[in-house]
Scaffold this active site. Sequence first.
Site, PDB file in Angstrom:
ATOM      1  N   ARG A 125       0.849  -1.189   0.000  1.00 53.16           N
ATOM      2  CA  ARG A 125       0.000   0.000   0.000  1.00 53.16           C
ATOM      3  C   ARG A 125       0.885   1.240   0.000  1.00 53.16           C
ATOM      4  O   ARG A 125       1.891   1.306   0.711  1.00 53.16           O
ATOM      5  CB  ARG A 125      -0.913   0.021   1.240  1.00 53.16           C
ATOM      6  CG  ARG A 125      -2.043  -0.993   1.181  1.00 53.16           C
ATOM      7  CD  ARG A 125      -3.067  -0.637   0.120  1.00 53.16           C
ATOM      8  NE  ARG A 125      -4.123  -1.637   0.014  1.00 53.16           N
ATOM      9  CZ  ARG A 125      -5.125  -1.552  -0.838  1.00 53.16           C
ATOM     10  NH1 ARG A 125      -5.214  -0.523  -1.664  1.00 53.16           N
ATOM     11  NH2 ARG A 125      -6.049  -2.484  -0.887  1.00 53.16           N
ATOM     12  N   GLU A 177      -2.998   7.688  -7.207  1.00 50.56           N
ATOM     13  CA  GLU A 177      -3.101   6.849  -8.403  1.00 50.56           C
ATOM     14  C   GLU A 177      -4.267   7.314  -9.269  1.00 50.56           C
ATOM     15  O   GLU A 177      -5.368   7.485  -8.741  1.00 50.56           O
ATOM     16  CB  GLU A 177      -3.296   5.379  -8.000  1.00 50.56           C
ATOM     17  CG  GLU A 177      -2.135   4.826  -7.199  1.00 50.56           C
ATOM     18  CD  GLU A 177      -2.330   3.384  -6.741  1.00 50.56           C
ATOM     19  OE1 GLU A 177      -3.374   2.773  -7.080  1.00 50.56           O
ATOM     20  OE2 GLU A 177      -1.451   2.848  -6.053  1.00 50.56           O
ATOM     21  N   HIS A 221       0.023  -0.556 -10.139  1.00 58.37           N
ATOM     22  CA  HIS A 221      -0.856  -1.242  -9.182  1.00 58.37           C
ATOM     23  C   HIS A 221      -1.480  -2.500  -9.790  1.00 58.37           C
ATOM     24  O   HIS A 221      -2.691  -2.685  -9.764  1.00 58.37           O
ATOM     25  CB  HIS A 221      -1.949  -0.306  -8.672  1.00 58.37           C
ATOM     26  CG  HIS A 221      -2.503  -0.728  -7.339  1.00 58.37           C
ATOM     27  ND1 HIS A 221      -3.068   0.148  -6.451  1.00 58.37           N
ATOM     28  CD2 HIS A 221      -2.586  -1.952  -6.743  1.00 58.37           C
ATOM     29  CE1 HIS A 221      -3.478  -0.493  -5.373  1.00 58.37           C
ATOM     30  NE2 HIS A 221      -3.200  -1.790  -5.528  1.00 58.37           N
TER      31      HIS A 221
END
Length: 339
Positions: free
Chosen positions: A251, A280, A299
């Site tokens: 994370r 993001e 990601h």
Amino acid sequence: MTTRVLAAGDHFVQNRLLIDALRREVPGEVDIRELTLPWPVEPFGRVGEVDEASDVEDALIEALRGVEVCVTQMAPLTQRVLDASPDLRLFCVSRGGPVNANLEAATRAGVAVTFAPGRNAVATAEHTLAMLLAATRRIPQTHADLAGGVWRGDYYKYDNVGPELDGNTVGLVGYGAIGRRVARMLEGFGAEVLVHDPYVDVPGRVELPELLSRAHFVSLHARATPETTGMIGTAEIAAMPRGSVLVNCARGALLDYDAVCDALDSGHLFGAAMDVFPEEPIPADSRLLRTPNLVMTPHLAGASKQTAMKAASIVAADVARYVRGEPLAHCANPALASP
């Protein structure tokens, strides 16, 4: 009695996977309708009061009319959706945690929320190892040079080459399903593995300062909580041996990214590899995009065909338990886990 189910899949956990899994688990007992969400073609974000969801409240409300069960990955279970969906009783999120569901509101409405723990453990562990090797062996940079027609012999200079895993120490911050798999892979490479995780008691467990001072490779696998947010910053990176490699496929909240850029610019870190970020998509003016020796992926550490299939199977199994009147296996609001 037939249970009406909405399969609200997307372009990763596709409706066909959800429907196939439902047909296997509860054949002939469900009436399935479909809604296709735009993720990952369109990024997720905050919707109402929930995070990491597709912005489809209106379409979801319409599709949930008369529906008792919803299986999804990215649909937003907000207060607004709950207020408009009085027939809904089970909301199954096919991801490791139901961050796109308002659990308090769901519990008040009598809607059980389930999730799919461990669905991407293998994929994320494999991606973590790939990122570690890519950063250490300069694979993206050397490929880019060759693709551009440049043969860089200077990469072979002693000061430009990275360390081997064999015989070196790797520190894992967090030792859940993913961390344990990474540890097994690293042991196959001949690495010594240290672990920092206050919730486990395993050989090689140490406190964070000792891990940072001893490990030439550090990989983050902790959950983002108030206690772990920002746990690796300037002081922690400075405590790592010069020439170390840092990897984060967990994370973005765990890490101070400016501190990483500083350490890469100064040469204190040999390399770093990141799959997750504080914002993001990464903003076009982000410092991350101009920092050397940084490997990045968008990601997708958990992205594999098997992850999508496992996700569908896990949520379908809980739908089957619900239909049979059995306790749910992976219920995020436990007061509603039993019929």
